[in-house]
Design a protein around this motif. Sequence first.
Motif, PDB file in Angstrom:
ATOM      1  N   LEU A 212       6.768  14.102  -5.721  1.00 22.94           N
ATOM      2  CA  LEU A 212       6.496  13.195  -6.649  1.00 22.94           C
ATOM      3  C   LEU A 212       5.890  13.635  -8.070  1.00 22.94           C
ATOM      4  O   LEU A 212       6.407  13.096  -9.283  1.00 22.94           O
ATOM      5  CB  LEU A 212       5.758  11.936  -6.380  1.00 22.94           C
ATOM      6  N   ARG A 213       5.159  14.828  -8.020  1.00 18.01           N
ATOM      7  CA  ARG A 213       4.490  15.258  -9.166  1.00 18.01           C
ATOM      8  C   ARG A 213       5.494  16.468  -9.822  1.00 18.01           C
ATOM      9  O   ARG A 213       4.972  17.117 -10.548  1.00 18.01           O
ATOM     10  CB  ARG A 213       3.105  15.722  -8.696  1.00 18.01           C
TER      11      ARG A 213
ATOM     12  N   TYR B  49      -5.866   9.999  -4.545  1.00 17.71           N
ATOM     13  CA  TYR B  49      -6.548   8.479  -3.991  1.00 17.71           C
ATOM     14  C   TYR B  49      -5.990   8.451  -2.267  1.00 17.71           C
ATOM     15  O   TYR B  49      -4.923   8.578  -1.927  1.00 17.71           O
ATOM     16  CB  TYR B  49      -5.909   7.471  -4.626  1.00 17.71           C
TER      17      TYR B  49
ATOM     18  N   PRO C 209      -2.026   6.959 -13.381  1.00 14.91           N
ATOM     19  CA  PRO C 209      -2.617   7.782 -12.295  1.00 14.91           C
ATOM     20  C   PRO C 209      -2.598   9.249 -12.832  1.00 14.91           C
ATOM     21  O   PRO C 209      -1.669   9.692 -13.251  1.00 14.91           O
ATOM     22  CB  PRO C 209      -1.435   7.655 -11.218  1.00 14.91           C
TER      23      PRO C 209
ATOM     24  N   ARG D 240       2.647   5.542  -6.231  1.00 14.20           N
ATOM     25  CA  ARG D 240       2.305   5.385  -7.616  1.00 14.20           C
ATOM     26  C   ARG D 240       0.916   6.130  -8.008  1.00 14.20           C
ATOM     27  O   ARG D 240       0.766   6.802  -8.982  1.00 14.20           O
ATOM     28  CB  ARG D 240       1.872   4.004  -7.940  1.00 14.20           C
ATOM     29  N   SER D 241       0.238   6.324  -6.788  1.00 12.95           N
ATOM     30  CA  SER D 241      -1.211   7.407  -6.902  1.00 12.95           C
ATOM     31  C   SER D 241      -0.702   8.666  -7.324  1.00 12.95           C
ATOM     32  O   SER D 241      -1.389   9.538  -7.831  1.00 12.95           O
ATOM     33  CB  SER D 241      -1.901   7.233  -5.847  1.00 12.95           C
ATOM     34  N   PHE D 242       0.534   9.098  -6.848  1.00 14.84           N
ATOM     35  CA  PHE D 242       1.195  10.510  -7.041  1.00 14.84           C
ATOM     36  C   PHE D 242       1.878  10.419  -8.518  1.00 14.84           C
ATOM     37  O   PHE D 242       2.925  11.306  -8.603  1.00 14.84           O
ATOM     38  CB  PHE D 242       1.990  10.958  -5.944  1.00 14.84           C
ATOM     39  N   GLY D 243       1.801   9.361  -9.286  1.00 17.89           N
ATOM     40  CA  GLY D 243       2.576   9.513 -10.406  1.00 17.89           C
ATOM     41  C   GLY D 243       3.902   8.942 -10.089  1.00 17.89           C
ATOM     42  O   GLY D 243       4.732   9.314 -11.139  1.00 17.89           O
ATOM     43  N   GLY D 244       4.284   8.438  -9.172  1.00 20.33           N
ATOM     44  CA  GLY D 244       5.588   8.043  -9.037  1.00 20.33           C
ATOM     45  C   GLY D 244       6.099   6.733  -9.724  1.00 20.33           C
ATOM     46  O   GLY D 244       5.198   5.874  -9.933  1.00 20.33           O
TER      47      GLY D 244
ATOM     48  N   TYR E  91      -1.386   5.074   5.923  1.00 23.39           N
ATOM     49  CA  TYR E  91      -0.144   4.980   5.143  1.00 23.39           C
ATOM     50  C   TYR E  91       0.965   6.123   5.168  1.00 23.39           C
ATOM     51  O   TYR E  91       1.071   6.571   4.143  1.00 23.39           O
ATOM     52  CB  TYR E  91      -0.414   4.199   3.964  1.00 23.39           C
TER      53      TYR E  91
ATOM     54  N   SER F  25      -9.185   1.730  -7.494  1.00 20.32           N
ATOM     55  CA  SER F  25      -7.588   1.305  -8.071  1.00 20.32           C
ATOM     56  C   SER F  25      -7.855   1.703  -9.555  1.00 20.32           C
ATOM     57  O   SER F  25      -7.022   2.115  -9.913  1.00 20.32           O
ATOM     58  CB  SER F  25      -7.235  -0.005  -7.861  1.00 20.32           C
TER      59      SER F  25
ATOM     60  N   THR G 141      -3.199  14.038   0.371  1.00 19.90           N
ATOM     61  CA  THR G 141      -3.843  13.898  -0.706  1.00 19.90           C
ATOM     62  C   THR G 141      -4.332  15.278  -1.520  1.00 19.90           C
ATOM     63  O   THR G 141      -4.233  15.258  -2.790  1.00 19.90           O
ATOM     64  CB  THR G 141      -5.196  12.798  -0.649  1.00 19.90           C
TER      65      THR G 141
ATOM     66  N   LYS H  42       1.386   1.754  -3.340  1.00 24.34           N
ATOM     67  CA  LYS H  42       0.063   2.439  -4.177  1.00 24.34           C
ATOM     68  C   LYS H  42       0.340   3.712  -3.839  1.00 24.34           C
ATOM     69  O   LYS H  42      -0.156   4.746  -4.815  1.00 24.34           O
ATOM     70  CB  LYS H  42      -1.169   1.665  -3.341  1.00 24.34           C
ATOM     71  N   VAL H  43       0.600   4.392  -2.793  1.00 22.75           N
ATOM     72  CA  VAL H  43       0.553   5.955  -2.469  1.00 22.75           C
ATOM     73  C   VAL H  43       1.715   6.531  -3.432  1.00 22.75           C
ATOM     74  O   VAL H  43       1.103   7.662  -3.747  1.00 22.75           O
ATOM     75  CB  VAL H  43       1.211   6.265  -0.885  1.00 22.75           C
TER      76      VAL H  43
ATOM     77  N   GLY I 289       3.517  14.237  -2.390  1.00 19.13           N
ATOM     78  CA  GLY I 289       2.891  14.160  -3.458  1.00 19.13           C
ATOM     79  C   GLY I 289       3.440  15.492  -4.534  1.00 19.13           C
ATOM     80  O   GLY I 289       3.667  14.924  -5.762  1.00 19.13           O
TER      81      GLY I 289
ATOM     82  N   THR J 244      -1.721  18.002  -3.771  1.00 22.41           N
ATOM     83  CA  THR J 244      -1.231  18.157  -4.983  1.00 22.41           C
ATOM     84  C   THR J 244      -2.464  18.706  -5.888  1.00 22.41           C
ATOM     85  O   THR J 244      -2.615  18.774  -7.134  1.00 22.41           O
ATOM     86  CB  THR J 244      -0.994  16.596  -5.694  1.00 22.41           C
TER      87      THR J 244
ATOM     88  N   LEU K  86      -6.085   5.968   0.994  1.00 23.90           N
ATOM     89  CA  LEU K  86      -6.480   4.377   1.158  1.00 23.90           C
ATOM     90  C   LEU K  86      -7.003   4.236   2.392  1.00 23.90           C
ATOM     91  O   LEU K  86      -7.423   5.200   3.186  1.00 23.90           O
ATOM     92  CB  LEU K  86      -5.037   3.789   1.256  1.00 23.90           C
TER      93      LEU K  86
ATOM     94  N   LEU L  56      -4.413   2.868 -10.923  1.00 22.16           N
ATOM     95  CA  LEU L  56      -3.468   1.880 -10.810  1.00 22.16           C
ATOM     96  C   LEU L  56      -3.434   0.479 -11.281  1.00 22.16           C
ATOM     97  O   LEU L  56      -2.853  -0.430 -11.269  1.00 22.16           O
ATOM     98  CB  LEU L  56      -3.443   1.921  -9.143  1.00 22.16           C
TER      99      LEU L  56
ATOM    100  N   GLN M  19      11.197   5.831  -7.912  1.00 22.75           N
ATOM    101  CA  GLN M  19      10.870   6.609  -6.817  1.00 22.75           C
ATOM    102  C   GLN M  19      10.182   5.370  -5.558  1.00 22.75           C
ATOM    103  O   GLN M  19      10.474   6.113  -4.683  1.00 22.75           O
ATOM    104  CB  GLN M  19      10.028   7.706  -7.253  1.00 22.75           C
TER     105      GLN M  19
ATOM    106  N   ASN N  42       0.974  -1.300  -0.101  1.00 28.27           N
ATOM    107  CA  ASN N  42       0.096  -0.055   0.037  1.00 28.27           C
ATOM    108  C   ASN N  42       1.112   1.113  -0.080  1.00 28.27           C
ATOM    109  O   ASN N  42       0.257   2.545  -0.478  1.00 28.27           O
ATOM    110  CB  ASN N  42      -1.067   0.056   1.162  1.00 28.27           C
ATOM    111  N   TYR N  43       1.989   1.145   0.397  1.00 27.14           N
ATOM    112  CA  TYR N  43       2.818   2.376   0.769  1.00 27.14           C
ATOM    113  C   TYR N  43       3.325   2.665  -0.975  1.00 27.14           C
ATOM    114  O   TYR N  43       3.538   3.690  -1.432  1.00 27.14           O
ATOM    115  CB  TYR N  43       4.206   2.029   1.346  1.00 27.14           C
TER     116      TYR N  43
END
Lengths: 269, 259
Positions: free
Chosen positions: B103-104, B80, B74, A173-177, B86, B51, B148, A170-171, B100, B151, B82, B56, A181, A167-168
């Motif tokens: 990463l973005r 998203y 994504p 990846r959900s930010f486009g990582g 997390y 998902s 969340t 997933k976090v 975020g 971003t 969860l 994802l 990364q 799930n970490y």
Amino acid sequence: MNKTIMNEKHVEFLQSIKKEKRNIRFVQLIMFISFFSLWEVSSLRGWINPLLFSSPTKIWALFLEKIGDGSLYIHVIYTLGETVLGFILGTLLGTLLAALLWWSPFLSKVLDPYLVVLNAMPKVALGPILIVAIGPNFGSIIAMGILISIIITTLVVYTAFQNVDDNYIKVIRSFGGNKKQCFKEVILPACFPTIISSLKVNVGLSWVGVIVGEFLVSKQGLGYMIIYGFQVFNFTLVLMSLLIIALMATVMYQGVELLERKLIKHHIQ
Amino acid sequence: MALLQLKSIGQTYFSKTSATTALEDITLSVNEGEFISILGPSGCGKSTLLSIIAGLLLPTTGSVMVNNQPVTQPHPKIGYMLQQDYLFPWKTIEDNITLGLKLRDQNTNEHIQAALRLLKEIGLDHTRSKYPSELSGGMRQRVALVRTLATQPKMLLLDEPFSALDYQTKLKLEDLVSSTLKEHGKTAILVTHDIGEAIAMSDTVILLSSNPGRIFRTFKIPETLKKLLPFEARQHPHFSSTFQQIWEELEHIEQNDNE
Ligand SMILES: Nc1ncnc2c1ncn2[C@@H]1O[C@H](COP(=O)(O)OP(=O)(O)O)[C@@H](O)[C@H]1O
Ligand SMILES: [Mg+2]
């Protein structure tokens, strides 16, 4: 309940902890002194063979003599350098290899049986080959220190990488990582505790590799001193080297533990 | 125009011994500013659906469109959240909420300040340099919300965000999340198995049946309830009648399942 009573109870509690700690230290000290005294007396009285077991005073005298003429210094530095390089490189390369396996599940499946075989094999048996291949020098001894720890480190760290909660990721990846990364932000930091604890194990393994390496190369270092002392039947020299090794290994282990406490303070969930 | 469109989404998980169909023929559209709840029993495919919307997971069949563009990875405008927070235990709260942005590649001072303002808005300004382990479950979930929102997504996907919290904290957070999202004009899809939560928070409730997950019925929540904060909505007389209605539908689903 009354506050002053509570305070008194607390003070009592703290005192009892302190007292226990003092008692433990005291018994440890008694054991230490008794051991060396008994050793000294047994050797003096001939209860044990003084030629074989030497005695603390003789070892101490030899120690002072070797420090005096400066010949101990170079051996200790050699061994210390080889060991430190051995366990640091062993851990780093093992982690790198684990990262590679994590990156490519295909590679990991392909290499799996080879890793199992390599892990099961006694690495010191490769010593002679290493020495012929690399030459009887510093390099082959460090290679020995690395070889003995790298496979087990790879396996342990790779398992830790795989067990990181998805799930970490997933976090991230959900930010486009991307995958890189994910590794940098999640996998590696999450496994810091495992990497440090294999560093601890590798301190011990690296000592084994280095001492065996020095047995074989027989040029310098504490391992060389042990072999040399054995060959000329100078067991005072052997025991002195052993005691120095024990001391240095302990200091290193404590050092890594200190590092552990500093680095992974916040990892507990 | 619909912000999000799902076109007959289906998802089948394959393993060596079996193929499990988790979702079948999910078609729906969500308008900008709408708050949708997806309600269904455990294992009916709610997390799978989120998902897929989050990009994802690629659906086995069907497609996801945001602003009429297909989503295959994504999307920057979708956030998203969860089921559990997390938060990264080794990062401070500040580093967690700006993750975020980093990463973005939106790591500008302006965006960071906006994230910190959100943290303040949500009442956790003082935790900025603390670590997640020093915070309670409710506080951590609020931090996850800020992370969340940082971003600046248009749409939020919330996967049972309150299920790990105690009841009181959950009620308070429902209000906080609802008002925060409204204030910032966000569109949201909330996944839950809690009927009350779905009614109190959303404009539309979608019931999923299980094995495989399919849209069973869609409820429009009465205007009177939509206007209220979740906690107030729970006190309103319309609440219990809506609850009753949905409850009966759920019973139907179970009967269908048993047949
Ligand atoms: N990665 C997966 N591989 C195989 N089956 C899965 C996977 N994820 C979910 N499932 C199955 O799909 C169904 C729906 O799961 P999920 O979406 O998690 O449901 P929910 O969130 O509503 O509880 C369940 O039967 C589950 O066992
Ligand atoms: Mg779920």
